[in-house]
Write a protein that holds these residues in place. Structure first.
Motif, PDB file in Angstrom:
ATOM      1  N   TRP A  73      44.966 -74.991  95.667  1.00  0.00           N
ATOM      2  CA  TRP A  73      46.295 -74.712  96.192  1.00  0.00           C
ATOM      3  C   TRP A  73      47.009 -73.677  95.325  1.00  0.00           C
ATOM      4  O   TRP A  73      46.641 -73.428  94.180  1.00  0.00           O
ATOM      5  N   THR A  74      48.060 -73.125  95.888  1.00  0.00           N
ATOM      6  CA  THR A  74      48.935 -72.176  95.196  1.00  0.00           C
ATOM      7  C   THR A  74      50.369 -72.592  95.477  1.00  0.00           C
ATOM      8  O   THR A  74      50.701 -72.951  96.607  1.00  0.00           O
ATOM      9  N   VAL A  75      51.215 -72.543  94.451  1.00  0.00           N
ATOM     10  CA  VAL A  75      52.643 -72.777  94.629  1.00  0.00           C
ATOM     11  C   VAL A  75      53.365 -71.465  94.376  1.00  0.00           C
ATOM     12  O   VAL A  75      53.116 -70.787  93.369  1.00  0.00           O
ATOM     13  N   SER A  76      54.245 -71.114  95.297  1.00  0.00           N
ATOM     14  CA  SER A  76      55.048 -69.900  95.145  1.00  0.00           C
ATOM     15  C   SER A  76      56.520 -70.288  94.991  1.00  0.00           C
ATOM     16  O   SER A  76      56.908 -71.412  95.290  1.00  0.00           O
ATOM     17  N   ALA A  77      57.308 -69.338  94.520  1.00  0.00           N
ATOM     18  CA  ALA A  77      58.747 -69.560  94.342  1.00  0.00           C
ATOM     19  C   ALA A  77      59.494 -68.318  94.799  1.00  0.00           C
ATOM     20  O   ALA A  77      59.004 -67.196  94.677  1.00  0.00           O
ATOM     21  N   ARG A  78      60.696 -68.559  95.324  1.00  0.00           N
ATOM     22  CA  ARG A  78      61.580 -67.452  95.689  1.00  0.00           C
ATOM     23  C   ARG A  78      63.015 -67.948  95.686  1.00  0.00           C
ATOM     24  O   ARG A  78      63.293 -69.136  95.808  1.00  0.00           O
ATOM     25  N   LEU A  79      63.935 -67.023  95.552  1.00  0.00           N
ATOM     26  CA  LEU A  79      65.366 -67.311  95.578  1.00  0.00           C
ATOM     27  C   LEU A  79      65.818 -67.239  97.031  1.00  0.00           C
ATOM     28  O   LEU A  79      65.618 -66.220  97.689  1.00  0.00           O
ATOM     29  N   ILE A  80      66.400 -68.334  97.548  1.00  0.00           N
ATOM     30  CA  ILE A  80      66.833 -68.291  98.948  1.00  0.00           C
ATOM     31  C   ILE A  80      68.342 -68.172  99.095  1.00  0.00           C
ATOM     32  O   ILE A  80      68.816 -67.712 100.119  1.00  0.00           O
ATOM     33  N   THR A  81      69.106 -68.619  98.108  1.00  0.00           N
ATOM     34  CA  THR A  81      70.544 -68.364  98.106  1.00  0.00           C
ATOM     35  C   THR A  81      70.964 -68.050  96.684  1.00  0.00           C
ATOM     36  O   THR A  81      70.404 -68.572  95.735  1.00  0.00           O
ATOM     37  N   SER A  82      71.938 -67.195  96.576  1.00  0.00           N
ATOM     38  CA  SER A  82      72.430 -66.857  95.252  1.00  0.00           C
ATOM     39  C   SER A  82      73.896 -66.472  95.325  1.00  0.00           C
ATOM     40  O   SER A  82      74.286 -65.641  96.131  1.00  0.00           O
ATOM     41  N   ALA A  83      74.678 -67.107  94.488  1.00  0.00           N
ATOM     42  CA  ALA A  83      76.085 -66.754  94.330  1.00  0.00           C
ATOM     43  C   ALA A  83      76.300 -66.474  92.847  1.00  0.00           C
ATOM     44  O   ALA A  83      77.150 -67.053  92.198  1.00  0.00           O
ATOM     45  N   LEU A  84      75.450 -65.604  92.310  1.00  0.00           N
ATOM     46  CA  LEU A  84      75.512 -65.242  90.898  1.00  0.00           C
ATOM     47  C   LEU A  84      76.227 -63.911  90.740  1.00  0.00           C
ATOM     48  O   LEU A  84      76.172 -63.057  91.628  1.00  0.00           O
ATOM     49  N   PRO A  85      76.855 -63.699  89.600  1.00  0.00           N
ATOM     50  CA  PRO A  85      77.493 -62.394  89.369  1.00  0.00           C
ATOM     51  C   PRO A  85      76.464 -61.271  89.350  1.00  0.00           C
ATOM     52  O   PRO A  85      75.287 -61.501  89.046  1.00  0.00           O
ATOM     53  N   SER A  86      76.898 -60.093  89.640  1.00  0.00           N
ATOM     54  CA  SER A  86      76.035 -58.922  89.583  1.00  0.00           C
ATOM     55  C   SER A  86      75.414 -58.814  88.192  1.00  0.00           C
ATOM     56  O   SER A  86      76.090 -58.988  87.185  1.00  0.00           O
ATOM     57  N   GLY A  87      74.130 -58.544  88.149  1.00  0.00           N
ATOM     58  CA  GLY A  87      73.433 -58.369  86.881  1.00  0.00           C
ATOM     59  C   GLY A  87      72.838 -59.640  86.298  1.00  0.00           C
ATOM     60  O   GLY A  87      72.125 -59.592  85.309  1.00  0.00           O
ATOM     61  N   VAL A  88      73.109 -60.805  86.904  1.00  0.00           N
ATOM     62  CA  VAL A  88      72.553 -62.063  86.406  1.00  0.00           C
ATOM     63  C   VAL A  88      71.324 -62.415  87.242  1.00  0.00           C
ATOM     64  O   VAL A  88      71.354 -62.365  88.465  1.00  0.00           O
ATOM     65  N   SER A  89      70.235 -62.767  86.564  1.00  0.00           N
ATOM     66  CA  SER A  89      69.011 -63.151  87.253  1.00  0.00           C
ATOM     67  C   SER A  89      68.534 -64.507  86.749  1.00  0.00           C
ATOM     68  O   SER A  89      68.874 -64.933  85.651  1.00  0.00           O
ATOM     69  N   ILE A  90      67.725 -65.154  87.565  1.00  0.00           N
ATOM     70  CA  ILE A  90      67.133 -66.448  87.234  1.00  0.00           C
ATOM     71  C   ILE A  90      65.633 -66.270  87.118  1.00  0.00           C
ATOM     72  O   ILE A  90      65.010 -65.620  87.957  1.00  0.00           O
ATOM     73  N   GLY A  91      65.069 -66.858  86.089  1.00  0.00           N
ATOM     74  CA  GLY A  91      63.628 -66.850  85.913  1.00  0.00           C
ATOM     75  C   GLY A  91      63.103 -68.272  85.880  1.00  0.00           C
ATOM     76  O   GLY A  91      63.807 -69.200  85.469  1.00  0.00           O
ATOM     77  N   VAL A  92      61.865 -68.462  86.320  1.00  0.00           N
ATOM     78  CA  VAL A  92      61.215 -69.772  86.289  1.00  0.00           C
ATOM     79  C   VAL A  92      59.795 -69.589  85.765  1.00  0.00           C
ATOM     80  O   VAL A  92      59.157 -68.562  85.981  1.00  0.00           O
ATOM     81  N   ARG A  93      59.331 -70.596  85.046  1.00  0.00           N
ATOM     82  CA  ARG A  93      57.959 -70.611  84.526  1.00  0.00           C
ATOM     83  C   ARG A  93      57.461 -72.049  84.638  1.00  0.00           C
ATOM     84  O   ARG A  93      58.173 -72.988  84.323  1.00  0.00           O
ATOM     85  N   ALA A  94      56.234 -72.220  85.105  1.00  0.00           N
ATOM     86  CA  ALA A  94      55.631 -73.550  85.212  1.00  0.00           C
ATOM     87  C   ALA A  94      54.686 -73.762  84.039  1.00  0.00           C
ATOM     88  O   ALA A  94      54.088 -72.817  83.523  1.00  0.00           O
TER      89      ALA A  94
END
Length: 153
Positions: A73-94
């Motif tokens: 199997w493979t697990v994928s991730a994506r951002l589906i909603t975001s109300a973050l300020p401009s220039g802010v990003s989210i990262g994830v690591r398993a």
């Protein structure tokens, strides 16, 4: 000199989805991350900026894959909603462990799916580490949030 905004808030939610390519496989995602950002996060006290990136203290979320019938199997991730300020990003690591292969770097999430990890057979307790990048006291204070979608196929 800019005045310090007293509080910025991030709430990161998680959703799980399953696709028909891996019949019967289930993806369980648990946990969320809530972080208040304030004076303790300043690099050098009053008048300085926030440390960036900011990491979750522990793995606030985890995932499991079950009912795989011993298949890969493979697990994928994506951002589906975001109300973050401009220039802010989210990262994830398993976490890579017990037959689960994951990258060592954080994936900077966007609306496009990215492979998070792969494995064979049922696995549980796969820790998800989270990171915020680009937080600055130049951004407006207030409540912010985002939702990440994980998918197994």
């Amino acid at each position: 000199m800019r005045s310090l905004h007293p509080l910025a808030v991030l709430l990161l939610g998680c959703l799980a989805g399953v696709t028909p390519q891996l019949r019967g496989a289930d993806l369980q995602v648990s946990g969320s991350w809530y972080r208040q950002i304030g004076p303790a996060d300043l690099v050098a006290g009053a008048g300085s900026d926030f440390a960036s990136p900011l990491y979750a203290d522990q793995n606030p979320s985890s995932l499991g894959v079950s009912n795989t019938g011993g298949e890969g199997w493979t697990v994928s991730a994506r951002l589906i909603t975001s109300a973050l300020p401009s220039g802010v990003s989210i990262g994830v690591r398993a976490d890579s462990a017990n037959g689960v292969a994951c990258g060592t770097e954080y994936l900077t999430l966007s609306s496009f799916e990215q492979t998070l990890c792969t494995g064979i057979g049922d696995r549980s307790g796969i820790g998800l580490a989270l990171r915020l990048h680009g937080v600055s006291n130049a951004q407006p204070s207030g409540g912010y949030g985002a939702t990440v979608q994980y998918r197994v196929y």
